[in-house]
Design a protein around this motif. Sequence first.
Motif, PDB file in Angstrom:
ATOM      1  N   LEU A  40     -13.353 -19.072  13.038  1.00  0.00           N
ATOM      2  CA  LEU A  40     -12.584 -18.907  14.278  1.00  0.00           C
ATOM      3  C   LEU A  40     -11.724 -20.130  14.572  1.00  0.00           C
ATOM      4  CD1 LEU A  40     -15.319 -17.267  16.560  1.00  0.00           C
ATOM      5  CD2 LEU A  40     -13.645 -16.155  15.064  1.00  0.00           C
ATOM      6  N   VAL A  41     -11.535 -20.993  13.561  1.00  0.00           N
ATOM      7  CA  VAL A  41     -10.791 -22.234  13.745  1.00  0.00           C
ATOM      8  C   VAL A  41      -9.832 -22.411  12.569  1.00  0.00           C
ATOM      9  CG1 VAL A  41     -10.951 -24.726  14.113  1.00  0.00           C
ATOM     10  CG2 VAL A  41     -12.823 -23.236  14.859  1.00  0.00           C
ATOM     11  N   PRO A  42      -8.519 -22.468  12.810  1.00  0.00           N
ATOM     12  CA  PRO A  42      -7.573 -22.607  11.704  1.00  0.00           C
ATOM     13  C   PRO A  42      -7.860 -23.790  10.783  1.00  0.00           C
ATOM     14  CG  PRO A  42      -6.401 -21.975  13.686  1.00  0.00           C
ATOM     15  CD  PRO A  42      -7.820 -22.240  14.098  1.00  0.00           C
ATOM     16  N   SER A  43      -8.208 -24.943  11.343  1.00  0.00           N
ATOM     17  CA  SER A  43      -8.504 -26.112  10.515  1.00  0.00           C
ATOM     18  C   SER A  43      -9.663 -25.838   9.565  1.00  0.00           C
ATOM     19  CB  SER A  43      -8.861 -27.313  11.395  1.00  0.00           C
ATOM     20  OG  SER A  43      -7.792 -27.701  12.211  1.00  0.00           O
ATOM     21  N   LEU A  44     -10.719 -25.221  10.083  1.00  0.00           N
ATOM     22  CA  LEU A  44     -11.903 -24.965   9.273  1.00  0.00           C
ATOM     23  C   LEU A  44     -11.641 -23.858   8.266  1.00  0.00           C
ATOM     24  CD1 LEU A  44     -14.679 -25.278  11.993  1.00  0.00           C
ATOM     25  CD2 LEU A  44     -13.833 -27.020  10.409  1.00  0.00           C
ATOM     26  N   THR A  45     -10.794 -22.906   8.622  1.00  0.00           N
ATOM     27  CA  THR A  45     -10.409 -21.872   7.668  1.00  0.00           C
ATOM     28  C   THR A  45      -9.774 -22.516   6.443  1.00  0.00           C
ATOM     29  OG1 THR A  45     -10.060 -20.212   9.391  1.00  0.00           O
ATOM     30  CG2 THR A  45      -8.906 -19.862   7.308  1.00  0.00           C
ATOM     31  N   GLU A  46      -8.836 -23.419   6.687  1.00  0.00           N
ATOM     32  CA  GLU A  46      -8.165 -24.088   5.574  1.00  0.00           C
ATOM     33  C   GLU A  46      -9.151 -24.936   4.771  1.00  0.00           C
ATOM     34  OE1 GLU A  46      -4.153 -26.675   4.615  1.00  0.00           O
ATOM     35  OE2 GLU A  46      -5.109 -26.924   6.584  1.00  0.00           O
ATOM     36  N   ALA A  47     -10.063 -25.612   5.450  1.00  0.00           N
ATOM     37  CA  ALA A  47     -11.017 -26.482   4.768  1.00  0.00           C
ATOM     38  C   ALA A  47     -11.922 -25.686   3.830  1.00  0.00           C
ATOM     39  CB  ALA A  47     -11.856 -27.243   5.791  1.00  0.00           C
ATOM     40  N   THR A  95      -3.199 -19.769   9.533  1.00  0.00           N
ATOM     41  CA  THR A  95      -2.000 -19.601   8.698  1.00  0.00           C
ATOM     42  C   THR A  95      -2.076 -20.319   7.364  1.00  0.00           C
ATOM     43  OG1 THR A  95      -0.996 -21.510   9.824  1.00  0.00           O
ATOM     44  CG2 THR A  95      -0.522 -19.305  10.718  1.00  0.00           C
ATOM     45  N   HIS A  96      -3.113 -21.128   7.158  1.00  0.00           N
ATOM     46  CA  HIS A  96      -3.269 -21.861   5.902  1.00  0.00           C
ATOM     47  C   HIS A  96      -4.656 -21.601   5.333  1.00  0.00           C
ATOM     48  CE1 HIS A  96       0.257 -23.932   7.467  1.00  0.00           C
ATOM     49  NE2 HIS A  96       0.434 -24.465   6.275  1.00  0.00           N
ATOM     50  N   PRO A  97      -4.731 -21.391   4.033  1.00  0.00           N
ATOM     51  CA  PRO A  97      -3.616 -21.334   3.082  1.00  0.00           C
ATOM     52  C   PRO A  97      -2.828 -20.037   3.227  1.00  0.00           C
ATOM     53  CG  PRO A  97      -5.649 -20.774   1.979  1.00  0.00           C
ATOM     54  CD  PRO A  97      -6.036 -21.208   3.360  1.00  0.00           C
ATOM     55  N   PRO A  98      -1.527 -20.063   2.909  1.00  0.00           N
ATOM     56  CA  PRO A  98      -0.724 -18.846   2.986  1.00  0.00           C
ATOM     57  C   PRO A  98      -1.305 -17.767   2.068  1.00  0.00           C
ATOM     58  CG  PRO A  98       0.676 -20.775   2.729  1.00  0.00           C
ATOM     59  CD  PRO A  98      -0.724 -21.242   2.496  1.00  0.00           C
ATOM     60  N   ALA A 148      -9.857 -23.999   0.867  1.00  0.00           N
ATOM     61  CA  ALA A 148      -9.357 -24.923  -0.157  1.00  0.00           C
ATOM     62  C   ALA A 148     -10.288 -24.974  -1.362  1.00  0.00           C
ATOM     63  CB  ALA A 148      -9.196 -26.325   0.434  1.00  0.00           C
ATOM     64  N   GLY A 149     -11.594 -24.771  -1.115  1.00  0.00           N
ATOM     65  CA  GLY A 149     -12.540 -24.826  -2.212  1.00  0.00           C
ATOM     66  C   GLY A 149     -13.069 -23.488  -2.662  1.00  0.00           C
ATOM     67  N   ALA A 150     -13.146 -22.543  -1.730  1.00  0.00           N
ATOM     68  CA  ALA A 150     -13.735 -21.249  -2.055  1.00  0.00           C
ATOM     69  C   ALA A 150     -13.181 -20.171  -1.127  1.00  0.00           C
ATOM     70  CB  ALA A 150     -15.257 -21.323  -1.945  1.00  0.00           C
ATOM     71  N   PRO A 151     -11.946 -19.741  -1.357  1.00  0.00           N
ATOM     72  CA  PRO A 151     -11.346 -18.742  -0.463  1.00  0.00           C
ATOM     73  C   PRO A 151     -12.132 -17.444  -0.397  1.00  0.00           C
ATOM     74  CG  PRO A 151     -10.056 -19.008  -2.483  1.00  0.00           C
ATOM     75  CD  PRO A 151     -11.049 -20.125  -2.447  1.00  0.00           C
ATOM     76  N   GLY A 152     -12.891 -17.128  -1.441  1.00  0.00           N
ATOM     77  CA  GLY A 152     -13.642 -15.883  -1.446  1.00  0.00           C
ATOM     78  C   GLY A 152     -14.777 -15.834  -0.444  1.00  0.00           C
ATOM     79  N   LEU A 153     -15.168 -16.995   0.106  1.00  0.00           N
ATOM     80  CA  LEU A 153     -16.231 -17.006   1.112  1.00  0.00           C
ATOM     81  C   LEU A 153     -15.788 -16.382   2.419  1.00  0.00           C
ATOM     82  CD1 LEU A 153     -17.890 -20.543   0.861  1.00  0.00           C
ATOM     83  CD2 LEU A 153     -18.522 -18.441  -0.308  1.00  0.00           C
TER      84      LEU A 153
END
Length: 243
Positions: A11-18, A35-38, A21-26
């Motif tokens: 529920l937090v854009p910063s944490l979504t990106e964090a 909005t990140h990563p695109p 960055a290592g495991a988008p499938g999670l």
Amino acid sequence: MPAARPRVVSLVPSLTEAVAAGAPGLLVGATDWCTHPPGLDAARVGGTKNPDPAAVAALRPDLVIANEEENRPADLDALRAAGLTVLVTEVRTLDQAFRELERVLAACGLDPRPRWLDEAEASWAALPAPTAPRTAVVPIWRRPWMVLGRDTFAGDLLARLGVRQMYAGHAERYPRIPLEELRAAGADLVVLPDEPYRFTADDGPEAFAPLPAALVDGRMLTWYGPSLAEAPRALAAALAAAS
């Protein structure tokens, strides 16, 4: 047999990106503002201030990651009432951001520690001591005008770059201050990020002329994630251009 990785809703854009960055499938769910990563492939569950608890629960997450400032207590309580595990972060300083990022990444099962986190810590540690501190007004909204006050992550980053914000001692964290008072505050710089309000060269600097205006990338100033590795250079360049 390797342990199953958790299903995560952020529920937090910063944490979504964090996390991504290592495991988008999670990430099975994220907010409309993530909005990140695109191109992130995750269900959208509403905004940071108005997520849809039913939509979050329907994704069957093992973990929901949130922030005490960006998300409302009532929404987080609704998620807990639905039987979901909610990890709530608190980020008021850069050091705290690094600690909370480690906690979130560990809870998501991301091991070893990601390279970007090491690079971010090294980038900020390498900053030289400011030689000519500046004093700034830092608006985050207009109509009404709101500025950075006490105890904010963005304020801590600016302080490390040699910028003291005029309202760092204010009783409120994001006080509403009339424009006339802001203009008369005695600052030698105005710092204008492009979020949450999208200040631009044509929308913001004119209100403070002839005060120099630094237009900065809001992601570099307010997000705590992979952008922290680039933030010292990007913010320092924007501040130096406003002389």
